[in-house]
Structure formats: C-alpha cells, structure tokens
Design an enzyme around this catalytic site. Sequence first.
Site, PDB file in Angstrom:
ATOM      1  N   GLU A 336       1.142  -0.907   0.066  1.00 20.32           N
ATOM      2  CA  GLU A 336      -0.232   0.072   0.168  1.00 20.32           C
ATOM      3  C   GLU A 336       0.792   1.448  -0.130  1.00 20.32           C
ATOM      4  O   GLU A 336       0.982   2.225   0.630  1.00 20.32           O
ATOM      5  CB  GLU A 336      -1.318   0.484   1.392  1.00 20.32           C
ATOM      6  CG  GLU A 336      -1.669  -1.119   0.984  1.00 20.32           C
ATOM      7  CD  GLU A 336      -3.360  -0.939   2.581  1.00 20.32           C
ATOM      8  OE1 GLU A 336      -2.987  -0.293   3.114  1.00 20.32           O
ATOM      9  OE2 GLU A 336      -3.964  -2.025   2.106  1.00 20.32           O
ATOM     10  N   GLU A 455      -4.728  -8.748  -0.662  1.00 25.66           N
ATOM     11  CA  GLU A 455      -5.989  -8.571   0.522  1.00 25.66           C
ATOM     12  C   GLU A 455      -7.080  -8.435   0.134  1.00 25.66           C
ATOM     13  O   GLU A 455      -7.573  -7.452  -0.788  1.00 25.66           O
ATOM     14  CB  GLU A 455      -5.100  -7.299   1.767  1.00 25.66           C
ATOM     15  CG  GLU A 455      -3.879  -6.953   1.851  1.00 25.66           C
ATOM     16  CD  GLU A 455      -3.626  -6.295   3.469  1.00 25.66           C
ATOM     17  OE1 GLU A 455      -4.532  -5.114   3.297  1.00 25.66           O
ATOM     18  OE2 GLU A 455      -2.034  -6.292   3.505  1.00 25.66           O
TER      19      GLU A 455
END
Length: 723
Positions: A336, A455
């Site tokens: 991220e 994810e």
Amino acid sequence: MITARHGGRVRMRLILMVGALAALLLGGGVTAVSAAAAGCRVDYTVPSQWPGGFTADVKVTNLGDPLRGWRLAWTFPSGQRVTHAWNATTTASGSRVVAADAGYNAAVPRGATVSFGFNGTWTGSNAAPAAFTLNGVACTGQVGGSPSPTASPSPTATASPTATVSPTATASPTATASPTPTPTTSPRPTTSPQPADAMATVAAMQPGWNLGNTLDAIPDETAWGNPLTTRELLHHVRSEGYNSIRIPVTWNGHLGPAPDHTIDPAWLARVEQIVDWSLDEGFYVMLNLHHDSWEWADSYPTDKAAVLERYQALWDQLATRFRDHSSRLVFESINEPQFTDTADEQGDVLVQELNTDFVERVRGSGGGNATRLLVLPTLHTSSEQPRLDALAATIDELDDPNLAATVHFYGWWPFSVNIAGGTRYSSDVEQDLVSSFDRVTSTFVERDIPVIIGEWALLAWDHTRPGIIQRGEFLKYLEAVGYHARTRGLTTMVWDAGQFLDRNALAWRDAGVHAMMRASWTERSGTASSDQVYLPGSGAVTARSLTLNLNGTTFQGLRHDGADLVRGSDYTVDGDRLTLTASALSRLAGDRRYGVNATVEARFSQGVPWRISIITADTPTLGAATGSTASFVIPTQFRGDTLATMEARYDDGSNAGPASWTSYKEFWSTFRPDADAGTILLTQDFFAEVRDGRVTLTFHFWSGAQVTYEITRSGTSVVGSPG
C-alpha cells in the site's frame, strides 16, 4: 489488433488466443485439433495429502504426433473431486474429470511432457485413477504396441504421497496415503529452477491467505494479539486448501543505523524460518515490506535520498538472503505505497520509481532472483483506473515477463464499515465489486499480466466487534468475490488478522463463513434475500417469503435437523420466491421464546446450503438515561431483535454527528450495541461532533422495527429518553 511494448507478451497473447479457440472447439464436442495418434504416458503423483484433501501432480508425455491442444480424461475410483487446478482447466461429471490445456501450454511436440496440478478432496480412500485418455486415445505408455522405454513399471501403485501411478495399472481399492502426514523440513536446492510463466505461477497461487497482524505488527510478532507462528498453524492453513501465503513484514524497528540499515539478524532469521516452513508445506510465499510504507517510506517526496537509501538497503539484504530459495517464493516491493502531501498523479510517479528500483535491484542480485516472480502494487494498491494505467505503463517499460500486478479489495466502503445505511449486499456493493475486477482484468489479465488481490475482506468484519456486518449479507459478499475473481482469473489472498482463523485453537471462528469462502473457489452457492425470518412473540403466525438468489444453481429443497421439509405443506416455491407456510413456522418456532428458535437449510444443486434462522422478536424498548459525552449508555431490552444501524438528526432535520453528509452513523465507532449487557453505547467520538441541543436518534433493527430516542446535550452532560 494487439499492441504492447513487450514483444514477448504479444506472442504469449496470441498463443493464448489459439489455445482458447482449441479449448472451445474441444469443449463443444468438435474433433481435437491434433490427436495423440500413437500413444501417451501419464505419471500421476500425490506429493501431499491431509485429512479430506490432497495435492496431485500430473505429467503427460506425448508419444504420438505433435499436439496443438489436449484434453486428458480419467475417472476417480473413490469419488474424489478436483477443487482447484493450475496449468489446466478442469471440468467434471460425477467422478469423471477432463483436464484441458490452459492455452499457453496447448502445443506438445512428440516426446515432450506437459504437466499440471490440482488440489482435491477425498473421503474414505484416495485411490489413484486407473486409466487415462489423451484426446480420446488411451494412455498405455506404449508406441505402436511397444512399451515406452520410460513407462512407469509400477503394477499397483496407489495415491501415496510419493507414488507414481502407471496409467494401465489397477489402483488398490484399500491402500491410501497416511491421512495425517507429519510436516518435515525439505532441503532447499542451492539454485532455484526457472519458474513457469507468470500467469501460470499466479494461477497456482490461488487461493491465498495472509499471515496478518503478525510479522507486520509493531514492534514485534505478538504485539497485536496473535500468538507466535508455528509449523502447526501453517500446516493447518495448507490443509484447508490454501496454496499461497502472504507474509507481511514490517522491517522498521529491526534495522541498524544509516547508511547500512542492517537488519537485526535474529529478526531476519525468524522471518526466514517462517518462509522456509511455508515453502516446506508446499505454499507459494509472498514476502514484502509492509507498514514501512507509512512508517518511513511515505516521506519519500521530501526526503528522497534517505528513503531510497533505506529501501535499497532492505531489498539488497533480502535479495541476497533469499536468492537461492525456491522459485515458489515471490517478492512484493511494498505494501500500500502512499506519500504525504502528494497528489495521486505525483504518487503514481513515485511508486514507479520505487517499483523500478526494486525490480532492477532484485534481478541484479542473480541466482534464482533473475527469474523470480516479482509483484508490483499500484499507488495505495488501488484499483482506480488511473492507478492501474500508471502501473501498466511501469510494467511495459520494465519489459520483464515475470511480473505480476497487485491491488487490494475491501468492498464498497459504506457496506465495508456499515455507514450511510450500507447494511446489505446491495446492487451498489455488487457493482463496485464487478467494476473493480473488470478494470484489473482489462488492464492486466487480458494483456497476460497476472493479478493478485493481495488483500481482501470487509474492513469491519471482526470477531472483536460483533454485529457491524450482518452474517448473511457477509456470506453473499464472500460468494460473489469468489465467483467474480475465479471467472476473471484473479488470484485472491484473504486478509486474516485473526478474525477468521483462531490461531490458538487452529479452528475457524465461524465454520459457515469459511465453508462459503472455500466453496466459492470452485463453484457458486445459492443464497436468499435474507437468512432471517422474524416472528412476533405472541399472536398469529403468518407465512413468510424470501427471494432466492439461485446464482446458476437449482433449488433442491428445505431441511431441518437432518429431515426434509415437505414441499406444498411446509413451503412453496414460485419462481425465485420461497414461502414458508404459517403451519411450518409455528411448528419450528415452538414456544416462541425470544431469539433463534430453529434453523432450516435451503439446499441447492451445488455449493453451500443457505441457513435461515427462525427468530422470535418483539419491538425493542429503550429506557431513560443520564450520562456524559465521555460515556452515555442507553438501557435496552432487545427482545430477540438485533440492531442494524442508527440515524441521528437535529430538530431542523440536518444530520448530527460525524460524517454529517449522512444521517446514518458508522456502526461501532459512534454506537455499540451489547445484547448481553442490555445496552447501546454512544461513543465519545459521536459526541465529539454533536453540538448542544436535542438530537433525535432512530434505531433500525433487522426485524424491520424502528425505535426513536431523544438525547439532549448541554456541555458535557447528556440526558436521554424514548421518543
């Protein structure tokens, strides 16, 4: 016309198109493009097996004319089922299975071998198939009637963990592999074999599981509530059908000073130990830099030299340490990626710089890293189209065939956290899912760049915060994610920080949730408009109806306590409308005590049964209360009902509380029901954005009941009473 910077990717795309056409022709019953005219040999092995499941490797050697498309068929003698395959596409009719080429491996010259694998399930025994056919020709291991010099000599081999099965032998009906193999450490080769192409590798990683809130926890492995990782944990996850594991690691706090930023040897050894255990279990492993993205890498725009120095030092050390590990270990550049005070367009450029440096640095370390699969994220791991386009441009410029893209997916935000009335798996949730997966498919997969959903889950689903997401609505979401990912060729890695698997007990916290997730890997499940039917505590009981979501299945009937309910007298079905009769509901509800009185199962032609709770409830009652903005508790008699959401408005009709753009407040952060204690708490965060005066709260319950309640704030004092 297909154009791309990678000539290799263009060629692969053309091969896939040819393979897809061949598969279409074969699947439609048309004569194969090229038959195995003179013979074939099959080596079938089971390298690992566990209670109820196994992994099979299949090698097919073409002893006849060159193939330009292939279909291998066999019949399982013990009722086994294929749950997930790689390097082939499988279809089944009962115990008969057909594995077709995956397009990129359609061409098999004479004397060449093509291999594929699959995970399967078994009960009772796991005897090996006794015979195989390739494009309709029996695989006898012979050419023109003469035995192949390399044909398997085993006369009666079974599916033991190391057996090679002769395709002409009769499998033993009783001998099976040990159902409880003990995990052992396998020696690693000093050099890694060149991996299969990136698309095949990522396909073999499906499905995946995240070891979340563990090595990524700050400051150490157990800091966020999870126990130390054990081999038994990894073995359990593998035995549950997961083929890959993502190991998030936060390296910050385990580094020496600049300029070397030497990783703490004990920490690096612990990471390597878990990586090695995972590889020994047969996992593909994805290793990354995790919370480093916001602990120090986010200052890249203003402190470029220092950030790059640390980033490069980390990947230099990791590349060297893991250079000769199995090719099943893959690297992810950073989790991220995000940057302070930076517009998205500038962030895209910064991510490109880090991704490019990562690829060049790892490739330059040599050994197995020269061909290791490397995984690159978008900015924020977002699936917004501009972020995808930026990463696609980076991958084009790198011109490296062993790269994969990764994004994360937590669903439509109002549903993911239960705000703005997002209580149900609605058309908005579905459209967000479909649009996100379509974008990554068209941007990457259709250009032969594999995608890993590194994810996924819902942000608010957590065993420590019950009630935020209604269970049935969550099950619909799980079913849909699995289906839409599978049909687009996306590999999914569920984020599990302990909310799914209890790592101390090695048991799923909700077996039904795991069952739906697991079924979605291979098939669809039927659902319904709700998994709850509410009845009043007294008075007449009337029939109740639900809408069936068949999802391509066929409704089979209802069952309660192992016995089938009677169609016509207990329930009726009109199209997709399922109606439970008044007489059946009265019988199932019994004395109608508050809460769940009975559970019936709607069964479909495939997938997981849909459990419907028969619940008795009356309208909840709320009592008067006094308190403060630091803690305000409303006495509540839930009377069998469950809170879905809460609205808050001032007397002038404007929205009160946080997120003033909606009257519906965020579950848990602003209000928290506790049925056991008989309370609803209004949090300090709620009052932080409520001005003095009166606020009308409307509590919405899952039965459909709505209850109003008035609170009046004066400074830090709050009083409340039923509306």
